[in-house]
Structures are given as C-alpha cells and as structure tokens.
Design a protein around this motif. Structure first.
Motif, mmCIF file in Angstrom:
data_model
loop_
_atom_site.group_PDB
_atom_site.id
_atom_site.type_symbol
_atom_site.label_atom_id
_atom_site.label_comp_id
_atom_site.label_asym_id
_atom_site.label_seq_id
_atom_site.Cartn_x
_atom_site.Cartn_y
_atom_site.Cartn_z
ATOM 1 N N ILE A 4 0.848 -1.281 -0.077
ATOM 2 C CA ILE A 4 0.127 0.035 0.027
ATOM 3 C C ILE A 4 0.867 1.245 0.016
ATOM 4 N N ILE A 5 0.260 2.422 -0.497
ATOM 5 C CA ILE A 5 1.297 3.709 -0.289
ATOM 6 C C ILE A 5 0.557 4.624 0.803
ATOM 7 N N LEU A 6 1.146 5.168 1.528
ATOM 8 C CA LEU A 6 0.578 5.891 2.682
ATOM 9 C C LEU A 6 1.658 7.206 2.559
ATOM 10 N N ASN A 7 1.043 8.485 2.643
ATOM 11 C CA ASN A 7 2.089 9.474 2.747
ATOM 12 C C ASN A 7 3.136 9.454 1.814
ATOM 13 N N GLY A 8 2.907 8.645 0.409
ATOM 14 C CA GLY A 8 3.911 8.758 -0.715
ATOM 15 C C GLY A 8 4.767 7.525 -0.371
ATOM 16 N N LYS A 9 4.730 6.704 0.605
ATOM 17 C CA LYS A 9 5.880 5.571 0.761
ATOM 18 C C LYS A 9 5.006 4.298 0.824
ATOM 19 N N GLU A 10 5.650 3.443 0.093
ATOM 20 C CA GLU A 10 5.339 1.992 0.065
ATOM 21 C C GLU A 10 5.472 1.203 1.388
ATOM 22 N N ILE A 11 4.324 0.654 1.667
ATOM 23 C CA ILE A 11 4.420 -0.279 2.925
ATOM 24 C C ILE A 11 4.155 -1.687 2.663
ATOM 25 N N ILE A 100 -2.561 -3.762 18.812
ATOM 26 C CA ILE A 100 -1.849 -3.104 17.699
ATOM 27 C C ILE A 100 -0.893 -2.236 18.171
ATOM 28 N N SER A 101 0.337 -1.792 17.619
ATOM 29 C CA SER A 101 1.243 -0.914 17.773
ATOM 30 C C SER A 101 1.629 -0.361 16.279
ATOM 31 N N ILE A 102 2.089 1.095 16.072
ATOM 32 C CA ILE A 102 2.637 1.536 14.904
ATOM 33 C C ILE A 102 3.905 2.349 15.459
ATOM 34 N N ALA A 103 5.039 2.254 14.773
ATOM 35 C CA ALA A 103 6.167 2.886 15.025
ATOM 36 C C ALA A 103 5.975 4.342 15.244
ATOM 37 N N ARG A 104 6.670 5.187 15.941
ATOM 38 C CA ARG A 104 6.212 6.539 16.006
ATOM 39 C C ARG A 104 6.315 7.381 14.806
ATOM 40 N N GLU A 105 7.481 7.089 13.827
ATOM 41 C CA GLU A 105 7.478 7.829 12.646
ATOM 42 C C GLU A 105 6.437 7.523 11.618
ATOM 43 N N TRP A 106 5.398 6.479 11.934
ATOM 44 C CA TRP A 106 4.487 6.171 10.849
ATOM 45 C C TRP A 106 3.050 6.357 11.541
ATOM 46 N N ARG A 107 2.971 6.836 12.445
ATOM 47 C CA ARG A 107 1.599 7.160 12.905
ATOM 48 C C ARG A 107 1.103 8.543 12.196
ATOM 49 N N ARG A 108 -0.324 8.431 12.221
ATOM 50 C CA ARG A 108 -1.344 9.192 12.105
ATOM 51 C C ARG A 108 -1.138 9.530 10.228
ATOM 52 N N ILE A 109 -0.989 8.383 9.608
ATOM 53 C CA ILE A 109 -1.177 8.368 8.206
ATOM 54 C C ILE A 109 -2.127 7.274 7.905
ATOM 55 N N GLY A 110 -2.921 6.746 8.853
ATOM 56 C CA GLY A 110 -3.909 6.066 8.485
ATOM 57 C C GLY A 110 -3.344 4.469 8.475
ATOM 58 N N LEU A 111 -2.192 3.971 8.871
ATOM 59 C CA LEU A 111 -1.738 2.617 9.038
ATOM 60 C C LEU A 111 -2.451 1.942 10.099
ATOM 61 N N HIS A 147 -10.064 6.710 20.014
ATOM 62 C CA HIS A 147 -10.644 7.140 19.005
ATOM 63 C C HIS A 147 -10.698 6.149 17.856
ATOM 64 N N LEU A 148 -9.364 5.718 17.703
ATOM 65 C CA LEU A 148 -9.306 4.595 16.483
ATOM 66 C C LEU A 148 -10.247 3.339 16.685
ATOM 67 N N TYR A 149 -10.103 2.935 17.977
ATOM 68 C CA TYR A 149 -11.005 1.618 18.211
ATOM 69 C C TYR A 149 -12.648 1.983 18.149
ATOM 70 N N ARG A 150 -13.170 3.132 18.545
ATOM 71 C CA ARG A 150 -14.528 3.642 18.557
ATOM 72 C C ARG A 150 -14.780 3.543 17.041
ATOM 73 N N LYS A 151 -13.848 4.241 16.263
ATOM 74 C CA LYS A 151 -14.105 4.334 14.892
ATOM 75 C C LYS A 151 -14.260 2.933 14.086
ATOM 76 N N MET A 152 -13.565 2.000 14.685
ATOM 77 C CA MET A 152 -13.429 0.884 13.857
ATOM 78 C C MET A 152 -14.535 -0.344 14.671
ATOM 79 N N GLY A 153 -15.310 0.181 15.390
ATOM 80 C CA GLY A 153 -16.589 -0.402 15.914
ATOM 81 C C GLY A 153 -16.476 -1.079 17.338
ATOM 82 N N PHE A 154 -15.337 -0.757 18.005
ATOM 83 C CA PHE A 154 -15.340 -1.297 19.396
ATOM 84 C C PHE A 154 -16.265 -0.450 20.379
ATOM 85 N N LYS A 155 -16.742 -0.983 21.316
ATOM 86 C CA LYS A 155 -17.580 -0.324 22.215
ATOM 87 C C LYS A 155 -17.038 -0.233 23.840
#
Ligand SMILES: CC(C)(COP(=O)(O)OP(=O)(O)OC[C@H]1O[C@@H](n2cnc3c(N)ncnc32)[C@H](O)[C@@H]1OP(=O)(O)O)[C@@H](O)C(=O)NCCC(=O)NCCS
Length: 180
Positions: A4-11, A100-111, A147-155
């Motif tokens: 996938i491409i996020l922020n112009g970078k291939e992941i 779930i965890s995302i490396a610091r410099e890769w957060r807030r881009i939708g990963l 915020h992310l978990y609510r968005k994905m349907g967790f209650k």
C-alpha cells in the motif's frame, strides 16, 4: 502480501510467517523502540533476542492451530507496525484479544486504521472454531487509540480504576469489545 502507499511511501502488509524466526532481531528492535518510547503498553522490560524468538515461535504455533492471526507492516526491511488477535484460553476461547502498535514516525497516516480493517478480515476465517468477540484493554488517557477503536466499531464496556502504573501514576484502563 499486499503493498500500500501511505504518505507517498510504499508499505508491505503481510502475515507473520515461520521465516520470520530468522529475523527475530527486527521484531525485537521494533518492540524495544516502543518500550524505550514508553508508550502505553504493559510490557516494560526490553526483549532479548531469545525472548523475541520464544514469542514469535508461540505466535506461529498458534497461527498453525488457527488460534491467532498476526499482521506485520514493514518498509525497507524495517518493521513499522504489528497487529494481532490471540484466542483466549479454555472457557474464554470464544474471545480474541486484540493488540496493535505503530512505530512513532509512521503514526497518523492511516496505517492503524488499515491494519485493523485487515486483521478483522483475517479473523473471519483465521480461527477454528471461530471467535465470537474481540476484546482489548486501553489506557483511558490514550485518546488516539480510543478514537481509532471507536471508529472501527469497538464499544466501551468497563473501566478498571487505577489498573496500570505509568511514569509513577496509577491510570484507569478501559475495556472495549466488538461482537462478531
Ligand atoms: C494508537 C495507534 C495504534 C494509532 O495508529 P495510527 O496509525 O496512528 O492511526 P491512524 O493514522 O489510522 O489514525 C486513526 C485515527 O486516530 C486519529 N489519531 C491518531 N493519532 C492521533 C493523535 N495523536 N491525536 C489525535 N488523533 C489521533 C487520527 O486522526 C485518525 O482519526 P480519523 O480517522 O477520524 O481521521 C498508534 O498511535 C500507536 O501505535 N500508539 C502507540 C502504541 C499504542 O498506544 N497502542 C495501543 C495500545 S492499546
């Protein structure tokens, strides 16, 4: 495997596989960076290569037995995110524990959003017998995660007061569930 491409970078997004045992150091470096950052994760001691190998082996065994699904996000040979659902034991075997965890410099881009959507898809046929519910624990102050978990349907289903010690403070934990 998916690119996938996020922020112009291939992941690359892929399942954890037995060949990852040869690359346990990459996984240890990933988790140890998060521990050093002191994020809201319960693990507080760095992983040795041996600890990480034992962990990966156990996950791979569980995947084979359809008791776990595990996704890895990586780029340029570096792990930048992981997400998993792990079947609980015995009479709680209908429940999958989510992480779930995302490396610091890769957060807030939708990963994080992407990985959760993917792991939900994997959960549909990755468990035998299938799980009926996904549960997670999150520190009440961890607003991005909630915020992310609510968005994905967790209650939110419960609050566990003063259940987590972080930087000398006792923090509340929120339990969130998603019924499949
Ligand atoms: C929580 C975490 C997994 C989110 O992953 P991410 O890849 O940054 O999430 P996304 O980029 O998909 O963002 C998801 C949503 O959260 C919001 N968000 C993410 N970080 C945010 C922040 N620091 N402040 C405010 N909102 C934030 C995004 O704006 C987005 O909202 P939207 O979809 O409504 O626009 C990541 O911050 C992380 O790994 N943190 C450290 C480890 C951790 O806390 N893990 C969870 C333990 S329970």
């Amino acid at each position: 495997m998916e690119k996938i491409i996020l922020n112009g970078k291939e992941i690359t997004i892929r399942k954890l596989a037995p060949k990852d045992l040869k690359d346990a150091k990459k996984f240890a470096d990933y988790i140890n960076d998060l521990i050093e950052e002191d994020v809201y994760l319960s693990v507080n001691k760095k992983y040795s290569l041996r600890d990480e190998t034992v962990f990966l082996k156990s996950q791979i065994e569980k995947i084979k037995k359809k008791n776990n699904v595990f996704l890895v996000a990586e780029t340029e040979k570096k792990i930048i995110g992981v997400s998993s659902i792990d079947r609980m034991n015995g009479k709680q075997g209908h429940i999958g524990l989510f992480g779930i965890s995302i490396a610091r410099e890769w957060r807030r881009i939708g990963l994080g959003t992407f990985l959760i959507a993917e792991i939900f898809e994997m959960a549909k046929n990755g468990f035998d017998p299938s799980i009926k519910m996904i549960t997670l624990d999150v520190i009440a102050k961890n607003e991005p995660a909630i915020h992310l978990y609510r968005k994905m349907g967790f209650k939110k289903v419960a609050v566990l007061p003063k259940y987590f010690r972080h930087r000398g403070e006792l923090l509340d934990i929120v339990v969130m569930n998603l019924y499949l």
